[in-house]
Design an enzyme around this catalytic site. Structure first.
Site, PDB file in Angstrom:
ATOM      1  N   GLU A  73       0.855  -1.187   0.000  1.00  4.78           N
ATOM      2  CA  GLU A  73       0.000   0.000   0.000  1.00  4.78           C
ATOM      3  C   GLU A  73       0.892   1.238   0.000  1.00  4.78           C
ATOM      4  OE1 GLU A  73      -1.912   1.042   3.803  1.00  4.78           O
ATOM      5  OE2 GLU A  73      -1.368  -0.973   4.477  1.00  4.78           O
ATOM      6  N   CYS A 124      -3.350  -3.225   4.536  1.00  3.25           N
ATOM      7  CA  CYS A 124      -2.458  -4.288   5.040  1.00  3.25           C
ATOM      8  C   CYS A 124      -2.871  -5.678   4.568  1.00  3.25           C
ATOM      9  CB  CYS A 124      -2.431  -4.283   6.565  1.00  3.25           C
ATOM     10  SG  CYS A 124      -1.828  -2.752   7.247  1.00  3.25           S
ATOM     11  N   HIS A 149      -2.457  -9.954  12.443  1.00  6.60           N
ATOM     12  CA  HIS A 149      -1.915  -8.715  11.878  1.00  6.60           C
ATOM     13  C   HIS A 149      -1.531  -7.832  13.067  1.00  6.60           C
ATOM     14  CE1 HIS A 149      -1.300  -4.998   9.863  1.00  6.60           C
ATOM     15  NE2 HIS A 149      -2.362  -4.433  10.400  1.00  6.60           N
ATOM     16  N   LYS A 180      -5.439  -7.623  22.008  1.00  5.26           N
ATOM     17  CA  LYS A 180      -6.864  -7.262  21.871  1.00  5.26           C
ATOM     18  C   LYS A 180      -7.551  -8.221  20.892  1.00  5.26           C
ATOM     19  CE  LYS A 180      -5.997  -2.222  22.245  1.00  5.26           C
ATOM     20  NZ  LYS A 180      -6.625  -1.775  23.487  1.00  5.26           N
TER      21      LYS A 180
HETATM   22  P1  HMG Z   1      -3.291   6.982  21.590  1.00  7.46           P
HETATM   23  O1  HMG Z   1      -4.688   7.455  21.552  1.00  7.46           O
HETATM   24  O2  HMG Z   1      -2.213   8.010  21.713  1.00  7.46           O
HETATM   25  O3  HMG Z   1      -3.065   5.966  22.771  1.00  7.46           O
HETATM   26  O4  HMG Z   1      -2.987   6.150  20.278  1.00  7.46           O
HETATM   27  P2  HMG Z   1      -4.078   5.462  23.895  1.00  7.46           P
HETATM   28  O5  HMG Z   1      -4.444   6.581  24.780  1.00  7.46           O
HETATM   29  O6  HMG Z   1      -5.193   4.643  23.288  1.00  7.46           O
HETATM   30  O7  HMG Z   1      -3.085   4.497  24.693  1.00  7.46           O
HETATM   31  C1  HMG Z   1      -2.601   3.339  24.087  1.00  7.46           C
HETATM   32  C2  HMG Z   1      -2.490   2.265  25.171  1.00  7.46           C
HETATM   33  O8  HMG Z   1      -1.473   2.657  26.098  1.00  7.46           O
HETATM   34  C3  HMG Z   1      -3.757   2.096  25.987  1.00  7.46           C
HETATM   35  O9  HMG Z   1      -3.846   0.714  26.274  1.00  7.46           O
HETATM   36  C4  HMG Z   1      -3.470   2.881  27.258  1.00  7.46           C
HETATM   37  O10 HMG Z   1      -4.195   2.435  28.372  1.00  7.46           O
HETATM   38  C5  HMG Z   1      -1.991   2.605  27.412  1.00  7.46           C
HETATM   39  P3  HMG Z   1      -5.265  -0.052  26.053  1.00  7.46           P
HETATM   40  O11 HMG Z   1      -6.241   0.628  26.955  1.00  7.46           O
HETATM   41  O12 HMG Z   1      -5.629   0.125  24.601  1.00  7.46           O
HETATM   42  O13 HMG Z   1      -4.982  -1.461  26.417  1.00  7.46           O
HETATM   43  N1  HMG Z   1      -1.274   3.633  28.202  1.00  7.46           N
HETATM   44  C6  HMG Z   1      -0.319   3.338  29.085  1.00  7.46           C
HETATM   45  N2  HMG Z   1       0.186   2.158  29.495  1.00  7.46           N
HETATM   46  C7  HMG Z   1       1.188   2.200  30.428  1.00  7.46           C
HETATM   47  N3  HMG Z   1       1.662   3.347  30.956  1.00  7.46           N
HETATM   48  C8  HMG Z   1       1.173   4.552  30.580  1.00  7.46           C
HETATM   49  C9  HMG Z   1       0.133   4.577  29.605  1.00  7.46           C
HETATM   50  N4  HMG Z   1      -0.559   5.557  28.998  1.00  7.46           N
HETATM   51  C10 HMG Z   1      -1.427   4.965  28.137  1.00  7.46           C
HETATM   52  N5  HMG Z   1       1.670   5.673  31.110  1.00  7.46           N
HETATM   53  C11 HMG Z   1      -3.369   4.415  18.667  1.00  7.46           C
HETATM   54  C12 HMG Z   1      -3.044   4.735  20.120  1.00  7.46           C
HETATM   55  C13 HMG Z   1      -3.160   2.927  18.439  1.00  7.46           C
HETATM   56  C14 HMG Z   1      -4.834   4.768  18.403  1.00  7.46           C
HETATM   57  C15 HMG Z   1      -2.425   5.238  17.744  1.00  7.46           C
HETATM   58  O14 HMG Z   1      -1.090   4.874  17.942  1.00  7.46           O
HETATM   59  C16 HMG Z   1      -2.769   5.095  16.268  1.00  7.46           C
HETATM   60  O15 HMG Z   1      -3.626   5.795  15.741  1.00  7.46           O
HETATM   61  N6  HMG Z   1      -2.077   4.155  15.551  1.00  7.46           N
HETATM   62  C17 HMG Z   1      -2.321   3.921  14.120  1.00  7.46           C
HETATM   63  C18 HMG Z   1      -3.615   3.161  13.880  1.00  7.46           C
HETATM   64  C19 HMG Z   1      -3.534   1.688  14.206  1.00  7.46           C
HETATM   65  O16 HMG Z   1      -2.459   1.136  14.368  1.00  7.46           O
HETATM   66  N7  HMG Z   1      -4.699   1.013  14.254  1.00  7.46           N
HETATM   67  C20 HMG Z   1      -4.749  -0.393  14.514  1.00  7.46           C
HETATM   68  C21 HMG Z   1      -5.972  -1.083  13.918  1.00  7.46           C
HETATM   69  S1  HMG Z   1      -6.150  -0.736  12.170  1.00  7.46           S
HETATM   70  C22 HMG Z   1      -4.942  -1.735  11.431  1.00  7.46           C
HETATM   71  O17 HMG Z   1      -4.398  -2.592  12.027  1.00  7.46           O
HETATM   72  C23 HMG Z   1      -4.626  -1.428  10.002  1.00  7.46           C
HETATM   73  C24 HMG Z   1      -3.315  -0.705   9.768  1.00  7.46           C
HETATM   74  O18 HMG Z   1      -2.232  -1.613   9.959  1.00  7.46           O
HETATM   75  C25 HMG Z   1      -3.276  -0.078   8.364  1.00  7.46           C
HETATM   76  C26 HMG Z   1      -3.630  -0.931   7.157  1.00  7.46           C
HETATM   77  O19 HMG Z   1      -4.443  -1.820   7.174  1.00  7.46           O
HETATM   78  O20 HMG Z   1      -3.093  -0.579   6.113  1.00  7.46           O
HETATM   79  C27 HMG Z   1      -3.099   0.427  10.744  1.00  7.46           C
END
Ligand code: HMG
Length: 419
Positions: free
Chosen positions: A83, A115, A250, A259
């Protein structure tokens, strides 16, 4: 007798540089625990403009042919799932064919669906061979991508890059696939996308996680129905998902696999007949079982944690990491694989690990592929991120690796590093 078809061998290419994820957290003023335990990351691969999709794909494919001693005249199909396209028309696969001086007598094309694109290519290759249309030839499927969200974005710690090349044949030394039992689920959603002309992806991060989990549920249930009918798993004793020795997911970031696994278990818990955990809260608790995650998932994440998201290649990095660590003890056992691509599409499939998996993985020598990387500072990472994509710096390619050297009259020029 039905043909045995699947993955015979694989090779991995990674960018030459990486950052430590705790360095990135500190530079962004974030508690490092958020990136390490919150997202499950350790290191993140960093590309420069010379390490584009073609260079990474060609490096992985060349490594595959050399390490696994593949006679190029056996190849009848070369597919690149990506992609991170470099042209609206000319496929990455045609560059790879040319750079590796592969025979002209083969089908070459790219496959795209976020992906999921690599899995789309893999399934086309598997079904081409299983149908007999391949007439004894093998296929090479390369998953090559660069994950970019941009500096100071929520997605930044989930970037990465690299390529995994898969050799698909009737000698599935790594994974003999259960052809025809795949479960699929597709939904038209805007969870993550990269409009034409943009280097950085746009993403609705938390929504994308929900889309992944919903599509996983549909794909897993589809596979489970067919697998139960075929007698591969049963609704008795343990749950169907627990009857798979391991499940590779993935992995956009490692926590996502945790998750995903809880969601898959929830599907089984919700659909089981007879007594089980009654309340939704009790089901949730059982779904999140640490023991189940440790047994079925954790051992696949070693490479993903050190490379980051590689979009199409992420699932195959998980497979590589799993077989690198456990190829010998998993021989003869059935595993499950979940591919997800935003937009979106999920596919769940299964296969049996081959007797020669450990031997094949030893040849892939993944430890030395990673050991050759250089750790860079956050300042250097930011400098590399800001370089124009069409102006690669004059860096000599490492032995056996390809690099984009220039774009001359809109045509991309590559060089191969000589020993
Ligand atoms: P965010 O909003 O900054 O993070 O972005 P958050 O607030 O959701 O925190 C992440 C985790 O860290 C949470 O854990 C928090 O609790 C924890 P969870 O509740 O989810 O288990 N946390 C802490 N843990 C320990 N100590 C601390 C602390 N603070 C928080 N101090 C997000 C996270 C993944 C949304 C962001 O990085 C993002 O947008 N990433 C890109 C999108 C993505 O990867 N999506 C995945 C699904 S889609 C997919 O897989 C397709 C893809 O590969 C593309 C394709 O298909 O081409 C992306």
């Amino acid at each position: 007798m039905k043909k045995r078809v699947g993955i015979e061998a694989l090779a991995v290419a990674v960018p030459s540089r990486y950052v430590d994820i705790e360095d990135l957290a500190r530079a962004r003023g974030v508690d490092p625990a958020k990136f390490t335990s919150g997202l499950g990351a350790k290191e993140m691969a960093v590309t420069d403009p010379g390490e584009d999709t073609v260079a990474l794909a060609a490096t992985a494919a060349a490594r595959l042919l050399k390490q696994q001693d593949v006679d190029p005249s056996r190849i009848g199909m070369l597919v690149v799932g990506t992609e991170t396209g470099i042209d609206h028309s000319k496929p990455v696969a045609s560059h790879v064919q040319g750079l590796l001086k592969l025979p002209r007598t083969m089908r070459t094309y790219d496959t795209q669906h976020a992906c999921y694109g690599g899995t789309a290519g893999l399934m086309a290759a598997v079904e081409w061979i299983a149908s007999g249309a391949g007439a004894g030839k093998v296929a090479v499927v390369v998953c090559s991508d660069i994950a970019r969200y941009g500096l100071n974005t929520a997605g930044e710690p989930t970037q990465g890059g690299g390529a995994v090349a898969l050799l698909v044949s009737e000698q599935p030394d790594l994974l003999a696939m259960d052809v025809g039992l795949n479960g699929v689920c597709t939904m038209d959603v805007y969870d993550f996308w990269r409009p034409v002309g943009r280097r950085e992806a746009l993403v609705d991060g938390h929504y994308s996680i929900n889309c992944y989990l919903e599509a996983l549920s549909g794909a897993y249930r589809g596979w489970r129905e067919k697998a139960v009918a075929a007698g591969l798993v049963r609704w008795s004793g343990t749950m169907p998902g627990e009857q798979l020795a391991r499940i590779a997911y993935h992995v956009p970031f490692c926590k996502m696999a945790r998750k995903a696994h809880a969601q898959l278990r929830l599907c089984d818990l919700e659909d089981a007949v007879g007594p089980g955990p009654g309340t939704p809260e009790a089901r949730d608790e059982v779904a999140k079982s640490q023991a189940s995650y440790d047994t079925q998932v954790a051992s696949s994440l070693g490479l993903n944690a050190r490379i980051g998201n590689v979009y199409t290649a992420s699932l195959y990095l998980a497979l590589a990491g799993l077989l690198q660590r456990e190829g010998a003890q998993l021989a003869g056992q059935r595993i499950g694989l979940l591919s997800y691509g935003s937009g979106c599409m999920a596919e769940f499939y299964s296969g049996t690990v081959g007797e020669k998996a450990a031997e094949r993985m030893a040849r892939a020598d993944l430890a030395s592929v990673l050991a050759k990387r250089e750790r860079v500072s956050i300042e250097e990472y930011e400098r590399l991120m800001k370089l124009a994509s069409d102006a690669p710096e004059p860096v000599a390619p490492a032995p056996g690796a390809f690099r984009l050297t220039e774009i001359r009259e809109h045509k991309r020029v590559y060089a191969e590093g000589t020993p």
